[in-house]
Scaffold this motif. Sequence first.
Motif, PDB file in Angstrom:
ATOM      1  N   GLY A 158      35.147 -12.524  63.791  1.00 49.87           N
ATOM      2  CA  GLY A 158      36.517 -12.471  63.484  1.00 49.87           C
ATOM      3  C   GLY A 158      36.786 -11.163  63.920  1.00 49.87           C
ATOM      4  O   GLY A 158      36.518 -10.782  65.175  1.00 49.87           O
ATOM      5  N   ALA A 159      37.835 -10.410  63.322  1.00 42.79           N
ATOM      6  CA  ALA A 159      38.179  -9.117  63.576  1.00 42.79           C
ATOM      7  C   ALA A 159      38.857  -8.230  62.380  1.00 42.79           C
ATOM      8  O   ALA A 159      38.992  -8.864  61.124  1.00 42.79           O
ATOM      9  CB  ALA A 159      39.413  -9.213  64.463  1.00 42.79           C
ATOM     10  N   GLY A 160      38.556  -7.087  62.482  1.00 42.91           N
ATOM     11  CA  GLY A 160      39.000  -6.101  61.332  1.00 42.91           C
ATOM     12  C   GLY A 160      37.877  -5.892  60.170  1.00 42.91           C
ATOM     13  O   GLY A 160      38.598  -5.694  59.196  1.00 42.91           O
ATOM     14  N   PHE A 161      36.679  -6.264  60.623  1.00 44.85           N
ATOM     15  CA  PHE A 161      35.711  -6.106  59.645  1.00 44.85           C
ATOM     16  C   PHE A 161      35.393  -4.557  59.371  1.00 44.85           C
ATOM     17  O   PHE A 161      34.781  -4.349  58.348  1.00 44.85           O
ATOM     18  CB  PHE A 161      34.337  -6.898  60.161  1.00 44.85           C
ATOM     19  N   SER A 162      35.839  -3.540  60.306  1.00 42.52           N
ATOM     20  CA  SER A 162      35.316  -2.304  60.078  1.00 42.52           C
ATOM     21  C   SER A 162      36.063  -1.636  58.966  1.00 42.52           C
ATOM     22  O   SER A 162      37.330  -2.127  58.512  1.00 42.52           O
ATOM     23  CB  SER A 162      35.501  -1.416  61.475  1.00 42.52           C
TER      24      SER A 162
ATOM     25  N   PRO B 190      32.022  -0.655  52.711  1.00 41.57           N
ATOM     26  CA  PRO B 190      31.644  -1.586  53.479  1.00 41.57           C
ATOM     27  C   PRO B 190      32.417  -2.970  53.104  1.00 41.57           C
ATOM     28  O   PRO B 190      32.864  -3.366  52.219  1.00 41.57           O
ATOM     29  CB  PRO B 190      30.020  -1.902  53.062  1.00 41.57           C
ATOM     30  N   ALA B 191      32.571  -3.916  54.494  1.00 44.44           N
ATOM     31  CA  ALA B 191      33.137  -5.028  53.865  1.00 44.44           C
ATOM     32  C   ALA B 191      32.254  -6.077  52.984  1.00 44.44           C
ATOM     33  O   ALA B 191      30.941  -5.790  53.035  1.00 44.44           O
ATOM     34  CB  ALA B 191      33.029  -6.126  55.336  1.00 44.44           C
ATOM     35  N   ALA B 192      32.909  -6.924  52.457  1.00 44.33           N
ATOM     36  CA  ALA B 192      32.170  -7.864  51.259  1.00 44.33           C
ATOM     37  C   ALA B 192      32.228  -9.025  51.797  1.00 44.33           C
ATOM     38  O   ALA B 192      33.303  -9.449  52.179  1.00 44.33           O
ATOM     39  CB  ALA B 192      32.698  -7.403  49.711  1.00 44.33           C
ATOM     40  N   VAL B 193      31.178  -9.956  51.564  1.00 42.71           N
ATOM     41  CA  VAL B 193      31.292 -11.469  52.059  1.00 42.71           C
ATOM     42  C   VAL B 193      30.909 -12.110  50.888  1.00 42.71           C
ATOM     43  O   VAL B 193      30.096 -11.838  50.156  1.00 42.71           O
ATOM     44  CB  VAL B 193      30.246 -11.652  53.205  1.00 42.71           C
ATOM     45  N   TYR B 194      31.927 -13.337  50.514  1.00 43.73           N
ATOM     46  CA  TYR B 194      31.553 -14.270  49.414  1.00 43.73           C
ATOM     47  C   TYR B 194      31.489 -15.547  49.973  1.00 43.73           C
ATOM     48  O   TYR B 194      32.216 -16.013  50.787  1.00 43.73           O
ATOM     49  CB  TYR B 194      32.867 -14.304  48.493  1.00 43.73           C
ATOM     50  N   PHE B 195      30.321 -16.221  49.514  1.00 47.22           N
ATOM     51  CA  PHE B 195      30.087 -17.657  49.697  1.00 47.22           C
ATOM     52  C   PHE B 195      30.515 -18.427  48.593  1.00 47.22           C
ATOM     53  O   PHE B 195      29.519 -18.335  47.533  1.00 47.22           O
ATOM     54  CB  PHE B 195      28.564 -17.970  50.140  1.00 47.22           C
ATOM     55  N   ASN B 196      31.604 -19.230  48.653  1.00 47.18           N
ATOM     56  CA  ASN B 196      31.951 -19.878  47.440  1.00 47.18           C
ATOM     57  C   ASN B 196      32.046 -19.177  46.218  1.00 47.18           C
ATOM     58  O   ASN B 196      31.790 -19.437  44.943  1.00 47.18           O
ATOM     59  CB  ASN B 196      31.150 -21.066  47.022  1.00 47.18           C
ATOM     60  N   GLY B 197      32.425 -17.910  46.248  1.00 46.84           N
ATOM     61  CA  GLY B 197      32.980 -16.812  45.056  1.00 46.84           C
ATOM     62  C   GLY B 197      31.641 -16.172  44.879  1.00 46.84           C
ATOM     63  O   GLY B 197      31.761 -15.012  43.721  1.00 46.84           O
TER      64      GLY B 197
ATOM     65  N   SER C 232      23.953  -7.256  58.761  1.00 55.44           N
ATOM     66  CA  SER C 232      24.402  -6.466  59.605  1.00 55.44           C
ATOM     67  C   SER C 232      26.005  -6.577  59.802  1.00 55.44           C
ATOM     68  O   SER C 232      26.402  -7.672  59.471  1.00 55.44           O
ATOM     69  CB  SER C 232      23.796  -6.932  61.114  1.00 55.44           C
ATOM     70  N   ALA C 233      26.552  -5.395  60.287  1.00 58.38           N
ATOM     71  CA  ALA C 233      27.952  -5.499  60.497  1.00 58.38           C
ATOM     72  C   ALA C 233      28.593  -4.787  61.727  1.00 58.38           C
ATOM     73  O   ALA C 233      27.913  -3.556  62.055  1.00 58.38           O
ATOM     74  CB  ALA C 233      28.671  -4.773  59.035  1.00 58.38           C
ATOM     75  N   ALA C 234      29.612  -5.230  62.153  1.00 58.87           N
ATOM     76  CA  ALA C 234      30.324  -4.788  63.389  1.00 58.87           C
ATOM     77  C   ALA C 234      31.742  -4.971  63.167  1.00 58.87           C
ATOM     78  O   ALA C 234      32.048  -5.736  62.105  1.00 58.87           O
ATOM     79  CB  ALA C 234      29.916  -5.188  64.585  1.00 58.87           C
TER      80      ALA C 234
ATOM     81  N   VAL D  35      36.128 -12.854  53.173  1.00 56.24           N
ATOM     82  CA  VAL D  35      35.638 -11.479  53.632  1.00 56.24           C
ATOM     83  C   VAL D  35      36.749 -10.786  53.101  1.00 56.24           C
ATOM     84  O   VAL D  35      37.774 -10.848  53.289  1.00 56.24           O
ATOM     85  CB  VAL D  35      35.540 -11.155  55.443  1.00 56.24           C
ATOM     86  N   LYS D  36      36.269  -9.565  52.510  1.00 57.95           N
ATOM     87  CA  LYS D  36      37.084  -8.444  51.860  1.00 57.95           C
ATOM     88  C   LYS D  36      36.741  -7.189  52.653  1.00 57.95           C
ATOM     89  O   LYS D  36      35.764  -6.721  52.576  1.00 57.95           O
ATOM     90  CB  LYS D  36      36.962  -8.528  50.333  1.00 57.95           C
ATOM     91  N   VAL D  37      38.019  -6.465  52.852  1.00 54.10           N
ATOM     92  CA  VAL D  37      38.042  -5.220  53.686  1.00 54.10           C
ATOM     93  C   VAL D  37      39.123  -4.508  53.484  1.00 54.10           C
ATOM     94  O   VAL D  37      40.334  -5.007  53.854  1.00 54.10           O
ATOM     95  CB  VAL D  37      37.712  -5.393  55.135  1.00 54.10           C
ATOM     96  N   ASN D  38      38.911  -3.174  52.963  1.00 52.75           N
ATOM     97  CA  ASN D  38      40.064  -2.290  52.816  1.00 52.75           C
ATOM     98  C   ASN D  38      41.247  -2.936  52.018  1.00 52.75           C
ATOM     99  O   ASN D  38      42.525  -2.764  52.317  1.00 52.75           O
ATOM    100  CB  ASN D  38      40.530  -1.663  54.156  1.00 52.75           C
TER     101      ASN D  38
END
Length: 726
Positions: free
Chosen positions: A142-146, A151-158, A165-167, A186-189
């Motif tokens: 995707g885009a805008g993960f920085s 840090p970005a947070a990722v959720y699978f079905n909550g 790793s992250a970029a 994905v949650k960022v900023n």
Amino acid sequence: MRINMRQSKKWWILLPAMLLALVTLVISGCKKNDKLPPLQIEIKSYYPNSGQAGTLVTIEGTGFVTNINQYKADIGGTEVEVISATDKALVVRMPGAGKTGKLNIKIEDKTYAVGDFSYQTLTLTKLFPVNGSAGSQVRISGAGFSSVSEPAAVYFNGVKALIVSAADTVLVAEVPKDAGSGPVVVKVNGMEVKGQHFKYQSVLGIKPMSGGANTRVVIKGSGFESTLDGNLVDFNGKPTPVISATETELVVAAPAGVETGAVSVTINGQQFSGPAFTVVPKPVLGLITPLSGPKGTEMIINGDIFSTEKDENKVFINNTEVPVTSATKNQLKLILPGGTGNGLIKVVVNDQATDGPQFKDQTLGISSMTPENGFGGTTVTITGTGFSPVLSDNIVTFNGLPAILKSVTEITLVVETPAALTSGEVKVKVGAQEAVAPQIFRRAGVKTLIGGPNSDQLGLNPGDMALDSHDNIYVTDPNNNRVVKITPQGVMSVLQANGADIYFQGPSGITIDKNDNIYVSDSRTNEIRKITPSGQNLLYASGFMPANIQIDHNTGLLYANDKNNNSGMYKISTSGTVTKVAGPAWVRARMAIDGAGNVYYADENRTSGNAVMKVTPSGSSFALAGSSDIGYQDGAGYEALFYGINSIIFSNPGELLVADRNNQAIRAVEVATGKVTTLAKFKVGYADGILQDARFGEIADLAVAKDGSIIVVDSRNKAVRKIFLQ
């Protein structure tokens, strides 16, 4: 023929109107049939729900038409381009002039609300893979993960996932446990984007968990494909086709050549494993009782490798299934339904079948006998159904010989076994019906050949024993400094040389070679003597304190343990040369030797004398059965427990017999597997009779006679006794 011209002219006038009406009818019918059914579009999900101008949004569902020209789409009133369509998904491109708002699609004047779309720098374009199990890794593009704040947070079905790793454009996340299927977020900023649905896959359980080739197995879990070919199943690496499939259940059959190991499912290249499937043989059937009887009678099937899950066992009588009422590993119970007819008993455990004996559907039946062994004149109680209350109406035979009836009821017969009893079937006949007992009656029991606690034929604590080619028994009698001989007829004498009784200072071990040469160890003189059939008494070996001895009948080598503590075992050649055997440390029991030169012994130093050790000719030694732990338990290898081994002998090339001293038992050991079973177990005391009633003081040594009977030196009772087994 004459034609009415006036009527003919009228027909031609009406023809155009008739044709017009027909064409109109056909056209109207075609229009009615050509009308399409109303669209049944259902929107299930869409992703991503945020991005910038040009972001491609996938709308998933059912009932879409594939002509993109039939669609219109907008966000907050601004037109959105539809770029592709299938029956299950649309792809639209977000416009540059658009603003955050609600995304809609329209077809045939009907508008469908898709959901909110936010214009922002954060977007999620792709997951790879889109399915997997807990612990697997997913690449999120995707885009805008920085982020500069956190840090970005990722959720699978909550459920929050671990980011590996992250970029700015790629995140790699680990699928969390028990996440379930649902969207990846994905949650960022302070921004949030919802991406594609991830299919969470797991195997929650299998049933049954044991069986063999062709056993039907139900796999419960999540995230399976509903199409058969979408799921690849293997048993410890061996693939098998899927018989039926839903999203939560797969049905398969264990493949040919199946081996114990995990059951795994692979979907879209992603493999996830479940519990192990244990390969077991077909069920083993033992005593089944009764083999005939009326409706309502309980049948008990004894054996092995039954399932403890009641529904995994099936019993058939004459091809009629009879429900199992209870199940353990070694026993099944059921109630006879009546009306099955006569036929075969079959037990099927997890699709593995074993045929049993024939069953008779009748009122007459035998459920048990007490006792199940004895000699002529033994009183036996037979329990069953359908006996006649009139004594003379019941005919009972033991291996074809008539028994003497003493009393009778409709469910019990008390009889006396015939004087000329031999082992065999027990039958009861009442009128035209005949019933066979579920087990044979064995002419078996214990008789004392010589000695006894109140006899002076032998001194205290007689030692080892050996049999010659004529079944004469020789027993060391250290308290009287001699060896006694017992003929098959029970006549006792003292071992002689040149016509005179031989006296030793400390006779301990004894063995006899295939030429009937007798070897006696004398621990007080540190000698092994050889007494030939011609009566010569020769010095065979010396130089250590010999105790138990055994001959290798193939090579003529003699093995002897040293009576001193931790002094090991010696091997004596036919010329009398003495060498130390590598491996054994402290041997205080009779040893056995097989045809390959392997020695079986009990080692006080290594296993406290509670295991059957094996040492190869090269000196490699290990415990074949048992361990240093004491106890009483059958089983294979370390599972088995002994409590003080006195003697180890061969009953046949594949089986060892062990005198288990403190358990008052004779144990059989399978040489190939180390599996231990109990051949006989007695209470402490002194009593002859049937096997259940016989008592022993101490089983010191064993020998097997030609008829299969076991000869026992009962040291505490100063006796030599015979266990009849047939």
